[in-house]
Design a protein around this motif. Structure first.
Motif, mmCIF file in Angstrom:
data_model
loop_
_atom_site.group_PDB
_atom_site.id
_atom_site.type_symbol
_atom_site.label_atom_id
_atom_site.label_comp_id
_atom_site.label_asym_id
_atom_site.label_seq_id
_atom_site.Cartn_x
_atom_site.Cartn_y
_atom_site.Cartn_z
ATOM 1 N N GLY A 165 38.347 55.097 40.633
ATOM 2 C CA GLY A 165 39.266 56.077 41.177
ATOM 3 C C GLY A 165 40.214 55.506 42.211
ATOM 4 N N ASN A 166 40.088 54.207 42.491
ATOM 5 C CA ASN A 166 40.939 53.570 43.500
ATOM 6 C C ASN A 166 41.808 52.521 42.814
ATOM 7 N N GLY A 167 42.800 53.001 42.050
ATOM 8 C CA GLY A 167 43.692 52.097 41.327
ATOM 9 C C GLY A 167 44.400 51.090 42.209
ATOM 10 N N PRO A 168 44.904 51.492 43.395
ATOM 11 C CA PRO A 168 45.571 50.520 44.271
ATOM 12 C C PRO A 168 44.681 49.349 44.665
ATOM 13 N N LEU A 169 43.388 49.617 44.930
ATOM 14 C CA LEU A 169 42.479 48.534 45.301
ATOM 15 C C LEU A 169 42.243 47.599 44.116
ATOM 16 N N LEU A 170 42.081 48.163 42.919
ATOM 17 C CA LEU A 170 41.915 47.333 41.724
ATOM 18 C C LEU A 170 43.150 46.474 41.482
ATOM 19 N N ALA A 171 44.332 47.042 41.731
ATOM 20 C CA ALA A 171 45.565 46.270 41.576
ATOM 21 C C ALA A 171 45.608 45.116 42.570
ATOM 22 N N THR A 172 45.111 45.330 43.790
ATOM 23 C CA THR A 172 45.067 44.262 44.789
ATOM 24 C C THR A 172 44.118 43.152 44.343
ATOM 25 N N TYR A 173 42.983 43.521 43.760
ATOM 26 C CA TYR A 173 42.074 42.508 43.226
ATOM 27 C C TYR A 173 42.766 41.695 42.132
ATOM 28 N N GLY A 174 43.506 42.375 41.253
ATOM 29 C CA GLY A 174 44.235 41.677 40.198
ATOM 30 C C GLY A 174 45.269 40.717 40.761
ATOM 31 N N ARG A 175 45.993 41.153 41.793
ATOM 32 C CA ARG A 175 46.986 40.268 42.421
ATOM 33 C C ARG A 175 46.313 39.074 43.086
ATOM 34 N N SER A 176 45.152 39.288 43.695
ATOM 35 C CA SER A 176 44.435 38.181 44.329
ATOM 36 C C SER A 176 44.040 37.138 43.294
ATOM 37 N N TYR A 177 43.567 37.604 42.142
ATOM 38 C CA TYR A 177 43.191 36.698 41.052
ATOM 39 C C TYR A 177 44.401 35.904 40.561
ATOM 40 N N LEU A 178 45.511 36.586 40.304
ATOM 41 C CA LEU A 178 46.711 35.921 39.780
ATOM 42 C C LEU A 178 47.320 34.976 40.811
ATOM 43 N N ALA A 179 47.316 35.385 42.081
ATOM 44 C CA ALA A 179 47.865 34.519 43.133
ATOM 45 C C ALA A 179 47.062 33.239 43.250
ATOM 46 N N ALA A 180 45.733 33.334 43.102
ATOM 47 C CA ALA A 180 44.889 32.142 43.202
ATOM 48 C C ALA A 180 45.140 31.184 42.040
ATOM 49 N N ILE A 181 45.400 31.721 40.844
ATOM 50 C CA ILE A 181 45.701 30.850 39.708
ATOM 51 C C ILE A 181 46.925 29.993 40.018
ATOM 52 N N THR A 182 47.994 30.636 40.473
ATOM 53 C CA THR A 182 49.224 29.909 40.775
ATOM 54 C C THR A 182 49.029 28.934 41.929
ATOM 55 N N SER A 183 48.368 29.397 42.995
ATOM 56 C CA SER A 183 48.193 28.575 44.189
ATOM 57 C C SER A 183 47.341 27.346 43.912
ATOM 58 N N TYR A 184 46.209 27.526 43.229
ATOM 59 C CA TYR A 184 45.307 26.401 42.995
ATOM 60 C C TYR A 184 45.785 25.493 41.868
ATOM 61 N N ALA A 185 46.527 26.047 40.907
ATOM 62 C CA ALA A 185 47.130 25.177 39.892
ATOM 63 C C ALA A 185 48.097 24.210 40.551
ATOM 64 N N LEU A 186 48.853 24.722 41.518
ATOM 65 C CA LEU A 186 49.789 23.863 42.254
ATOM 66 C C LEU A 186 49.038 22.877 43.135
ATOM 67 N N LEU A 187 48.029 23.384 43.853
ATOM 68 C CA LEU A 187 47.318 22.551 44.822
ATOM 69 C C LEU A 187 46.620 21.366 44.150
ATOM 70 N N TYR A 188 45.924 21.631 43.029
ATOM 71 C CA TYR A 188 45.169 20.571 42.373
ATOM 72 C C TYR A 188 45.965 19.863 41.280
#
Length: 474
Positions: free
Chosen positions: A276-299
């Motif tokens: 019932g908390n769509g905004p929080l789920l969307a934040t989790y999704g953004r955290s996942y996607l941001a980490a993919i981009t950030s760590y792909a660049l970092l490593y």
């Protein structure tokens, strides 16, 4: 002088309308122990392999072991923080960190060293959920729902540690060998124990006996959650057709977890509340996607700088430094501003642009171009993590902030492991220029989805300091 001493006293009552600054030191120290252990190990893998006769396939578990423990432990420990207070879990976590550091300092084999890293991962799980819970508690005590300053300090401190971690690790190895990167956790853990015991507020004692505690903790739900994540993370960490059965285990354990959590009266993961908390789920999704981009660049980008561009490790490190420097500056400058959605939009566009520019790097790319790309990459580094952290603070249910913050970190580590798997695929023939271009495509997809998810989430406009926690965006 007397007034100053009273303010520093561990027993002095905090001002009713101001954040208790005595909490800052234990909060920050507890929160940075995970990133500092994550980053220090990077420079210790080779000397550890030489000293213990362990090949890279074994020393890699020193990295993945801590990631697995942290990804699984963050929401579990966060839920325990929700139930029993930040102080108890903080002190237990500090004890585990001290034990893990001591075990690592004395480890006779690579297996024992991996155990030490798992203990460190579990111990450092308490720091971030405890800090978020303490901030929420202080907001309730003071009546001021605008903790932007302390949230910024929390984000900037963890980013700063990510910068100095490898440097600190190199200094410790030079001074006392690779075992010093484990030994340093012992005094840090002692500092956490002292500061936590002196300054963290005591929570009300839990009553009701063993059965009541078991019902509140939901051990069955936690066990199924652990089984689901362990199977998934092991598959992502070691992508192989021979490990298809791990996918089956993930699906079965995940289905059992959902079935149980929807029926138990006190679930570890309240799926109805999350659903019932769509905004929080969307934040989790953004955290996942941001980490993919950030760590792909970092490593991945780091490997290409050395192999594809031919830079020495020292020069490659200097080329990467503007990422973290720019990220810290951006977080510091924008931290007190309330436009969470604006930060995410700018961060999303910056991520896409960085990924597109990676398509144009090559063996002859000028250093100025690589430095400019690094500076640009620091913009989303400084905006996205801070904005997602602030969003969780205001979107999560007040009684589940610890587990909600921990679950965000789980999604972040899932993204990091996904990025690691992508690096292994695109660099199957080495960190070549065609490989980094393939990695850029992966980053374009992840950052593009991040952008779409951000633009589509209109609730972000209502998530800002001053809005009621857990109601923002609903």
């Amino acid at each position: 002088m007397t007034a100053a001493l009273q303010r520093l006293s561990p027993h002095a009552a905090p001002a009713p309308d101001r954040f208790d600054r005595r909490l800052v030191a234990p909060m920050i120290l507890g929160a940075i122990l995970n990133p500092i252990n994550s980053s220090m190990i990077a420079v210790a893998l080779i000397p550890i392999g030489i000293a213990l006769g362990a090949p890279p396939s074994q020393t890699a578990w020193l990295v993945s072991g801590l990631y697995l423990a942290t990804a699984i432990g963050q929401p579990v420990v966060g839920r325990l923080v929700d139930l029993y207070g930040a102080r108890r879990l903080f002190l237990v976590g500090a004890t585990l960190i001290g034990v893990g550091g001591l075990v690592g300092a004395l480890a006779p084999s690579i297996g024992v060293l991996v155990l030490a890293r798992v203990l460190l991962g579990l111990g450092t799980c308490a720091g971030y959920p405890a800090a978020m819970t303490l901030i929420r508690g202080e907001a309730g005590r003071t009546g001021q729902e605008s903790p932007a300053g302390i949230l910024t300090v929390l984000a900037v401190s963890t980013q700063t540690v990510a910068v100095i971690g490898p440097t600190l690790g190199g200094f410790l190895i030079g001074a006392g060998g690779w075992r010093a990167t484990f030994t340093v956790n012992v005094p840090l853990a002692l500092a956490c124990l002292v500061l936590g015991a002196l300054y963290l507020p005591r929570a009300a004692a839990a009553g009701g006996g063993v059965r009541a505690v078991a019902r509140a903790v939901d051990p069955v739900g936690i066990a199924l959650f652990v089984a689901t994540l362990v199977a998934l993370l092991l598959f992502l960490t070691h992508l192989s057709a021979d490990l298809w059965w791990l996918v089956a285990v993930t699906v079965v354990a995940g289905a059992a977890l959902a079935w149980w959590e929807l029926r138990t009266p006190a679930p570890f993961l309240d799926l109805r509340l999350l659903g019932g908390n769509g905004p929080l789920l969307a934040t989790y999704g953004r955290s996942y996607l941001a980490a993919i981009t950030s760590y792909a660049l970092l490593y991945g980008y780091t490997q290409w700088l050395e192999e594809g561009r031919g830079l020495s490790p020292q020069v490659a490190g200097l080329v990467l430094l503007p990422i973290f420097g720019a990220g810290i500056v951006v977080s510091t400058v924008t931290g007190r501003r309330s436009e969470i959605r604006g930060k995410l939009v700018v961060g999303a566009f910056s991520q896409v642009l960085v990924a597109v520019l990676l398509l144009f790097v090559g063996g002859g790319s000028a250093i100025w171009f690589l430095l400019a790309l690094a500076v640009l990459a620091g913009v989303p580094q400084g905006l996205n993590n801070l904005a997602n952290q602030n969003a969780v603070y205001f979107q999560a249910d007040a009684e589940r902030l610890g587990s909600s913050a921990g679950l965000m970190r789980t999604f972040f580590y899932l993204g990091a492991i996904t990025a690691s798997a992508a690096n292994g695929i695109v660099f199957r023939d080495g960190a070549t220029t065609p490989g980094v271009h393939e990695l850029a495509v992966v980053m374009i997809v992840a950052s593009g989805l991040f952008l779409v998810l951000t633009l589509a989430d209109r609730s972000l406009a209502r998530v800002r300091p001053g809005s009621p926690p857990a109601a923002a965006g609903r």
